[in-house]
Design a protein around this motif. Structure first.
Motif, PDB file in Angstrom:
ATOM      1  N   ALA A 104      -5.847  -1.600  -3.067  1.00 16.52           N
ATOM      2  CA  ALA A 104      -6.678  -1.817  -1.843  1.00 16.52           C
ATOM      3  C   ALA A 104      -7.659  -0.527  -1.470  1.00 16.52           C
ATOM      4  O   ALA A 104      -8.880  -0.940  -1.477  1.00 16.52           O
ATOM      5  N   MET A 105      -7.080   0.517  -1.516  1.00 13.07           N
ATOM      6  CA  MET A 105      -7.770   1.730  -1.239  1.00 13.07           C
ATOM      7  C   MET A 105      -8.694   1.895  -2.448  1.00 13.07           C
ATOM      8  O   MET A 105     -10.017   2.610  -2.202  1.00 13.07           O
ATOM      9  N   LEU A 250      -9.602   8.107   5.029  1.00 16.06           N
ATOM     10  CA  LEU A 250      -8.900   7.684   4.081  1.00 16.06           C
ATOM     11  C   LEU A 250      -7.358   7.852   3.862  1.00 16.06           C
ATOM     12  O   LEU A 250      -6.612   7.298   3.470  1.00 16.06           O
ATOM     13  N   GLY A 251      -7.116   9.237   3.999  1.00 11.02           N
ATOM     14  CA  GLY A 251      -5.732   9.581   3.935  1.00 11.02           C
ATOM     15  C   GLY A 251      -4.836   9.069   4.927  1.00 11.02           C
ATOM     16  O   GLY A 251      -3.875   8.481   4.831  1.00 11.02           O
ATOM     17  N   LEU A 252      -5.360   9.058   6.211  1.00 13.50           N
ATOM     18  CA  LEU A 252      -4.828   8.322   7.175  1.00 13.50           C
ATOM     19  C   LEU A 252      -4.517   6.866   7.336  1.00 13.50           C
ATOM     20  O   LEU A 252      -3.606   6.215   7.548  1.00 13.50           O
ATOM     21  N   GLU A 253      -5.690   6.227   6.500  1.00 14.94           N
ATOM     22  CA  GLU A 253      -5.650   4.894   6.530  1.00 14.94           C
ATOM     23  C   GLU A 253      -4.631   4.219   5.328  1.00 14.94           C
ATOM     24  O   GLU A 253      -4.107   3.312   5.012  1.00 14.94           O
ATOM     25  N   LEU A 254      -4.639   5.270   4.351  1.00 12.56           N
ATOM     26  CA  LEU A 254      -3.635   5.116   3.376  1.00 12.56           C
ATOM     27  C   LEU A 254      -2.123   4.905   3.722  1.00 12.56           C
ATOM     28  O   LEU A 254      -1.121   3.737   3.330  1.00 12.56           O
ATOM     29  N   GLY A 255      -1.804   5.666   4.644  1.00 12.00           N
ATOM     30  CA  GLY A 255      -0.458   5.627   5.401  1.00 12.00           C
ATOM     31  C   GLY A 255      -0.471   4.570   6.216  1.00 12.00           C
ATOM     32  O   GLY A 255       0.673   3.495   6.241  1.00 12.00           O
ATOM     33  N   GLY A 256      -1.460   4.101   7.053  1.00 11.51           N
ATOM     34  CA  GLY A 256      -1.510   2.736   7.802  1.00 11.51           C
ATOM     35  C   GLY A 256      -1.368   1.443   6.702  1.00 11.51           C
ATOM     36  O   GLY A 256      -0.910   0.569   7.244  1.00 11.51           O
ATOM     37  N   ILE A 296       8.344   5.620   6.493  1.00 10.48           N
ATOM     38  CA  ILE A 296       6.971   5.523   7.176  1.00 10.48           C
ATOM     39  C   ILE A 296       6.490   6.630   7.857  1.00 10.48           C
ATOM     40  O   ILE A 296       5.597   7.280   7.247  1.00 10.48           O
ATOM     41  N   VAL A 297       7.411   7.416   8.586  1.00  9.98           N
ATOM     42  CA  VAL A 297       7.121   8.604   9.191  1.00  9.98           C
ATOM     43  C   VAL A 297       6.822   9.730   8.145  1.00  9.98           C
ATOM     44  O   VAL A 297       5.897  10.550   8.256  1.00  9.98           O
ATOM     45  N   LEU A 298       7.750   9.675   7.184  1.00  8.87           N
ATOM     46  CA  LEU A 298       7.775  10.868   6.036  1.00  8.87           C
ATOM     47  C   LEU A 298       6.474  10.597   5.296  1.00  8.87           C
ATOM     48  O   LEU A 298       5.858  11.652   4.988  1.00  8.87           O
ATOM     49  N   MET A 299       6.211   9.269   5.093  1.00  7.05           N
ATOM     50  CA  MET A 299       4.976   8.990   4.401  1.00  7.05           C
ATOM     51  C   MET A 299       3.589   9.638   5.103  1.00  7.05           C
ATOM     52  O   MET A 299       2.706  10.368   4.490  1.00  7.05           O
ATOM     53  N   PHE A 300       3.530   9.587   6.179  1.00  5.28           N
ATOM     54  CA  PHE A 300       2.384   9.874   7.109  1.00  5.28           C
ATOM     55  C   PHE A 300       2.483  11.530   7.139  1.00  5.28           C
ATOM     56  O   PHE A 300       1.283  12.235   7.161  1.00  5.28           O
ATOM     57  N   ILE A 301       3.581  12.152   7.205  1.00  2.00           N
ATOM     58  CA  ILE A 301       3.668  13.525   7.295  1.00  2.00           C
ATOM     59  C   ILE A 301       3.119  14.110   5.883  1.00  2.00           C
ATOM     60  O   ILE A 301       2.490  14.873   5.681  1.00  2.00           O
ATOM     61  N   VAL A 302       3.665  13.404   4.949  1.00  2.00           N
ATOM     62  CA  VAL A 302       3.368  14.045   3.359  1.00  2.00           C
ATOM     63  C   VAL A 302       1.696  13.830   3.165  1.00  2.00           C
ATOM     64  O   VAL A 302       0.857  14.830   2.665  1.00  2.00           O
ATOM     65  N   ILE A 303       1.212  12.534   3.691  1.00  2.00           N
ATOM     66  CA  ILE A 303      -0.183  12.328   3.329  1.00  2.00           C
ATOM     67  C   ILE A 303      -1.192  13.271   4.295  1.00  2.00           C
ATOM     68  O   ILE A 303      -1.984  13.742   3.532  1.00  2.00           O
ATOM     69  N   ASN A 304      -0.672  13.509   5.522  1.00  4.78           N
ATOM     70  CA  ASN A 304      -1.456  14.518   6.060  1.00  4.78           C
ATOM     71  C   ASN A 304      -1.382  15.992   5.587  1.00  4.78           C
ATOM     72  O   ASN A 304      -2.393  16.571   5.549  1.00  4.78           O
ATOM     73  N   LEU A 305      -0.285  16.283   5.086  1.00  9.68           N
ATOM     74  CA  LEU A 305      -0.291  17.670   4.414  1.00  9.68           C
ATOM     75  C   LEU A 305      -1.424  17.540   3.038  1.00  9.68           C
ATOM     76  O   LEU A 305      -2.151  18.631   2.835  1.00  9.68           O
ATOM     77  N   LEU A 306      -1.353  16.601   2.455  1.00  9.66           N
ATOM     78  CA  LEU A 306      -1.986  16.370   1.093  1.00  9.66           C
ATOM     79  C   LEU A 306      -3.645  16.395   1.403  1.00  9.66           C
ATOM     80  O   LEU A 306      -4.227  16.969   0.735  1.00  9.66           O
TER      81      LEU A 306
END
Length: 324
Positions: A104-105, A250-256, A296-306
């Motif tokens: 989708a992204m 897009l990084g935040l939207e990927l987690g969402g 999901i919380v862990l994914m958001f943390i990793v995505i924000n760092l990336l």
């Protein structure tokens, strides 16, 4: 760089602990899974035995400490329904959700960036106005209705694409993926398009706004005065600078997208994490629900760092040490 990463890891640890407390209390304080899992004809002794087996006889604070101790060892509990490790159930469904989210992204970037770039470079054109008007539909149309319409048109009426399931898969790195086969790509196309409509509209508007703002900058005017070609001005001086807000969103939207693909997975019967969490909520399978939310919380943390790390690649003026 190293100091920044250490600080971010420490912050991430505190966030995970705080979220584990909120998630655990929010899930375990609601409902009684024994009423769903145990037959209504069971006597009191069988019910008490089931309660002890599931660890529900302990006080809530004691249950949380047990959960936290096991979570530090990588054990997020066992499913009440499947009697398997909850993390294992989620990891089995994760590849399906990940390929759907990344598909989708990819579609949103592939379509949204060129359309937004064109709308920003020619804001008064008829096609640009049509693009911006069409982007409103992506924000306003409900995804479940769009999914049903896609199924009716492309699967039922035209018969071009399959409507449900994941299709044929192939192994890569010990994991089964759909996008590696033609049948799998046919199955993933409709749900990926349905999931990408909101993202396409978002990318179009972000890109257009960034182009309109950047075209007024002095360095763009100077580049034009130097006689650089419009192609070089656009893709070297403009495009790179508008990518920072686009990458952020897009990084935040990927987690969402990964976390909230529940509706799309339900409409298209896509066997991912979203469908698993819906089934788990229906039977109050608490360990699976908690494990899913923690993942999901862990994914958001990793995505924000990336995303923060990608900043430095797009704009050298961004320094991680300064942000820290």
């Amino acid at each position: 760089m190293a100091l920044y990463l250490i600080r971010r890891l420490m912050q991430s640890g505190f966030v995970l602990i705080a979220m584990s407390l909120l998630v655990f209390l929010g899930v375990y304080a609601v409902g009684d899974p024994v009423e769903i899992l145990i037959s209504p004809d069971a006597d009191q002794e069988e019910r008490e035995r089931a309660v002890r087996a599931l660890g529900l006889d302990l006080p809530l604070w004691h249950q949380y400490l047990v959960f936290l101790g096991r979570a530090l060892q990588g054990d997020l509990g066992r499913s009440f329904v499947f009697n398997e490790p909850a993390i294992q159930l989620i990891l089995q469904r994760m590849p399906a959700t990940l390929e759907l989210a990344f598909g989708a992204m990819f579609i949103s970037v592939l379509i949204g960036l060129p359309l937004g770039l064109y709308a920003g470079l020619r804001p008064d054109g008829r096609l640009s106005k049509t693009i911006m008007a069409g982007s409103i539909l992506g924000f306003s149309l409900p995804s479940f209705w769009v999914g049903l319409m896609l199924i009716m048109l492309f699967a039922v009426q035209l018969g071009w694409l399959p409507s449900t399931g994941r299709g044929e898969t192939a192994m890569l790195f010990g994991i089964r993926w759909s996008f590696l086969t033609g049948d799998g790509l046919a199955h993933i196309l409709l749900p990926a398009i349905n999931l990408s409509l909101f993202k396409i509209s978002l990318v179009i508007r972000l890109t257009r706004a960034g182009v309109r703002e950047t075209m007024l900058m002095d360095y763009v005017k100077f580049a034009r005065a130097k006689g650089l070609t419009p192609f070089r001005v656009t893709f070297v001086h403009v495009f790179k600078n508008i990518m920072i807000p686009v990458v952020t969103v897009l990084g935040l939207e990927l987690g969402g997208t990964i976390a909230f693909s529940v509706v799309t997975e339900s409409v298209f019967a896509w066997p991912g994490m979203g469908k698993l969490i819906i089934d788990s909520i229906n039977v109050l399978d608490r360990p699976v629900i908690v494990a899913y939310l923690m993942m999901i919380v862990l994914m958001f943390i990793v995505i924000n760092l990336l995303v923060d790390l990608v900043y430095t690649l797009l704009d050298p003026r961004v320094r991680l040490e300064g942000k820290a």
